[in-house]
Motif scaffolding. Structure first.
Motif, short mmCIF file in Angstrom:
data_model
loop_
_atom_site.label_atom_id
_atom_site.label_comp_id
_atom_site.label_asym_id
_atom_site.label_seq_id
_atom_site.Cartn_x
_atom_site.Cartn_y
_atom_site.Cartn_z
N ASN A 256 100.98 1.70 13.15
CA ASN A 256 102.00 1.51 12.11
C ASN A 256 101.45 1.88 10.73
O ASN A 256 102.09 2.60 9.95
N VAL A 257 100.24 1.41 10.43
CA VAL A 257 99.64 1.71 9.12
C VAL A 257 99.34 3.20 9.00
O VAL A 257 99.57 3.82 7.95
N LEU A 258 98.86 3.81 10.08
CA LEU A 258 98.62 5.25 10.06
C LEU A 258 99.92 6.01 9.81
O LEU A 258 99.92 7.05 9.12
N SER A 259 101.03 5.49 10.33
CA SER A 259 102.31 6.16 10.09
C SER A 259 102.72 6.05 8.62
O SER A 259 103.34 6.98 8.08
N CYS A 260 102.40 4.93 7.98
CA CYS A 260 102.67 4.80 6.54
C CYS A 260 101.85 5.82 5.75
O CYS A 260 102.37 6.46 4.82
N LEU A 261 100.59 5.97 6.12
CA LEU A 261 99.74 6.96 5.46
C LEU A 261 100.26 8.38 5.71
O LEU A 261 100.16 9.25 4.84
N SER A 262 100.82 8.61 6.90
CA SER A 262 101.40 9.92 7.21
C SER A 262 102.59 10.21 6.30
O SER A 262 102.71 11.31 5.74
N LEU A 263 103.47 9.22 6.14
CA LEU A 263 104.63 9.43 5.27
C LEU A 263 104.20 9.66 3.83
O LEU A 263 104.74 10.52 3.13
N GLN A 264 103.19 8.91 3.38
CA GLN A 264 102.70 9.10 2.01
C GLN A 264 102.12 10.51 1.85
O GLN A 264 102.35 11.17 0.83
N ALA A 265 101.39 10.99 2.84
CA ALA A 265 100.83 12.34 2.77
C ALA A 265 101.95 13.38 2.68
O ALA A 265 101.82 14.39 1.96
N THR A 266 103.05 13.14 3.38
CA THR A 266 104.19 14.06 3.28
C THR A 266 104.72 14.09 1.86
O THR A 266 105.00 15.15 1.30
N TYR A 267 104.86 12.92 1.24
CA TYR A 267 105.34 12.85 -0.14
C TYR A 267 104.37 13.51 -1.11
O TYR A 267 104.78 14.09 -2.11
N GLU A 268 103.09 13.42 -0.82
CA GLU A 268 102.08 14.02 -1.70
C GLU A 268 101.93 15.52 -1.48
O GLU A 268 101.15 16.17 -2.19
N GLY A 269 102.65 16.07 -0.51
CA GLY A 269 102.60 17.51 -0.28
C GLY A 269 101.49 17.95 0.66
O GLY A 269 101.24 19.15 0.78
N ASP A 270 100.83 17.02 1.33
CA ASP A 270 99.76 17.36 2.27
C ASP A 270 100.30 17.20 3.69
O ASP A 270 99.98 16.25 4.41
N ALA A 271 101.14 18.15 4.10
CA ALA A 271 101.84 18.02 5.37
C ALA A 271 100.90 18.12 6.57
O ALA A 271 101.14 17.49 7.60
N ARG A 272 99.83 18.90 6.46
CA ARG A 272 98.89 19.00 7.58
C ARG A 272 98.19 17.65 7.82
O ARG A 272 98.02 17.23 8.97
N GLU A 273 97.82 16.99 6.74
CA GLU A 273 97.23 15.65 6.88
C GLU A 273 98.26 14.68 7.45
O GLU A 273 97.92 13.82 8.28
N ALA A 274 99.50 14.82 7.02
CA ALA A 274 100.57 13.95 7.53
C ALA A 274 100.74 14.13 9.04
O ALA A 274 100.88 13.14 9.78
N ALA A 275 100.73 15.37 9.51
CA ALA A 275 100.87 15.62 10.95
C ALA A 275 99.67 15.06 11.72
O ALA A 275 99.84 14.47 12.80
N ALA A 276 98.47 15.22 11.17
CA ALA A 276 97.27 14.71 11.84
C ALA A 276 97.30 13.18 11.93
O ALA A 276 96.95 12.60 12.96
N LEU A 277 97.73 12.52 10.86
CA LEU A 277 97.82 11.06 10.87
C LEU A 277 98.88 10.57 11.86
O LEU A 277 98.68 9.57 12.56
N ALA A 278 100.01 11.26 11.93
CA ALA A 278 101.05 10.88 12.88
C ALA A 278 100.55 11.04 14.31
O ALA A 278 100.81 10.18 15.18
N SER A 279 99.81 12.12 14.59
CA SER A 279 99.25 12.31 15.94
C SER A 279 98.22 11.24 16.27
O SER A 279 98.18 10.72 17.39
#
Length: 437
Positions: free
Chosen positions: A240-263
């Motif tokens: 759950n916390v990793l998913s929050c970090l993924s969403l934040q990375a999406t907002y920050e424009g780091d979509a690759r990091e967001a995808a890695a965190l979601a995985s």
């Protein structure tokens, strides 16, 4: 009483009147000043004061004896009467988006992340120090744990209704208090329960700072939540916390990091007990990341997996913190992912349906989703409908304290640049200035 040179907003009904629009387009200042006098009650001497001209000159212009041609004088008229620049063939004026709606990462509080573990447990103030000292001798009981759990549920409800700004001090204070209780509790179920509560409080603190767009501070609290969840081996909550970090990375424009965190979150939760609703939410976070990366195949694959897991879950058991992810949330998030991907025709009915179903108390979510709907309508060529939806979103936005919502207001406003002289846009911008001013 306004001073002689204080700008004044013209009524949106006047700014959107076809006669006013024609007069501005042709720079017919005699017609503009006459309409301002008749429709807004601003007489020649007041117009002169607002626009930095003499009353006699304004009178000559209104009588058709003089014309305005110098760009600096036209700009003074636009600024003095608050006529949007695009209506007069000018660039947007500085006042067209109020300074109050500017969003920066360090808007209200120092952007200093807490140390992930014990350093963050220092008391917030002398007053809190005294409170903790008074309770230090009390035995930790099951009722204290129950009270903390109940307060978390109330915090989340209030966060969705009003935004998290006003809640941050209380949430952080509760987190420090929970850490004090952990220090005075021996190993056993009660200590484990307190760590679980502290992990949720740390995640909520991170979420509140994320909503405030103070991303570094948010990451510090999310890191603290991860450490606490690891200590009780709660793999679903870690996901759950990793998913929050993924969403934040999406907002920050780091979509690759967001995808890695979601995985990584999916890998963490995959073999836990009753994971389907959790996995549905995690795959949707992955879909957001792939949409931002403009990866259609991966995005649609993640959306399909989210729907499959949701259908498999049915009404089975799930952690309390993921129960917000219901059918309505699945629908609206699917629409948002498609909108991020650029598939606006498919996105619009889904976001509209989700918005129709959402509970009225979910004001921040409804505001965010209304701006997403307005954006898809704008992309689909429905300018008037988009501005009408954005008007409704503004009504919701004024009831929540959320810089993240304000960020969506700014993004939508930027997309209106090519239509700045159109009547629906002029009316929306007038309402926006009133809402933030």
């Amino acid at each position: 009483m306004a001073t002689a040179y204080e700008p004044r907003e013209l009524p949106s009904a006047l700014l959107t009147d076809p006669e006013m629009i024609r007069a501005c387009r042709t720079r017919d200042f005699a017609g503009i000043f006459t309409l301002v006098r008749r429709r807004a009650g601003i007489y020649g001497s007041r117009i002169a004061g607002l626009c930095g001209m003499t009353p006699s000159r304004v009178g000559e212009i209104m009588a058709g004896q003089r014309r305005l041609a110098h760009i600096d004088v036209i700009e003074r008229v636009a600024d003095g009467l608050r006529i949007p620049g695009a209506m007069l063939g000018l660039a947007r004026r500085p006042w067209e988006l109020p300074a109050d709606s500017e969003v920066t990462e360090v808007a209200q509080e120092p952007d200093e992340p807490p140390a992930p573990a014990r350093a963050a447990s220092a008391p917030l103030s002398t007053e809190l120090d005294g409170i903790l000292h008074r309770v230090a001798g009390q035995k930790v009981s099951r009722s204290a744990l129950t009270a903390l759990q109940s307060s978390i549920e109330d915090y989340w409800r209030r966060d969705d209704q009003h935004g998290g700004a006003a809640l941050r001090p209380a949430v952080v204070g509760q987190l420090h208090y929970a850490q004090q209780l952990i220090d005075r509790t021996g190993e056993g179920p009660l200590r484990r329960g307190l760590m679980t509560v502290a992990a949720e409080l740390a995640r909520m603190a991170g979420w509140a700072y994320f909503d405030a767009r103070q991303y570094s501070t948010a990451r510090g609290y999310f890191a603290q939540a991860l450490q606490l969840a690891q200590r009780v081996d709660d793999r679903q909550f870690i996901a759950n916390v990793l998913s929050c970090l993924s969403l934040q990375a999406t907002y920050e424009g780091d979509a690759r990091e967001a995808a890695a965190l979601a995985s990584a979150a999916q890998d963490t939760a995959r073999h836990t007990e009753s994971p389907d609703l959790v996995m549905a939410m995690l795959h949707m976070r992955e879909a957001f990341a792939h949409a931002t990366l403009r990866s259609p195949a991966e995005c649609h694959r993640a959306i399909a997996k989210a729907h499959t897991h949701f259908e498999r879950h049915g009404s089975g058991p799930a952690p309390q913190w993921v129960r917000y992810f219901d059918e309505t949330k699945l629908i609206v998030d699917t629409g948002i992912a498609l909108a991020q991907l650029g598939e606006h025709r498919q996105a619009e009915p889904l976001i509209a349906e989700g918005l129709r179903r959402e509970h009225r108390d979910q004001q921040r979510g409804r505001a965010l989703h209304a701006f997403w709907l307005a954006s898809t309508q704008l992309h689909n060529g429905a300018l008037e409908q988009a501005c009408s939806t954005a008007d409704s979103a503004l009504d919701l936005a004024t009831h929540v304290d959320s810089p993240r919502v304000v960020g969506h207001v700014r993004e939508f406003h930027t997309r209106l640049n090519d239509h700045a002289s159109e009547a629906p846009v002029v009316a929306f911008e007038a309402k926006m200035r009133a809402a933030f001013g």
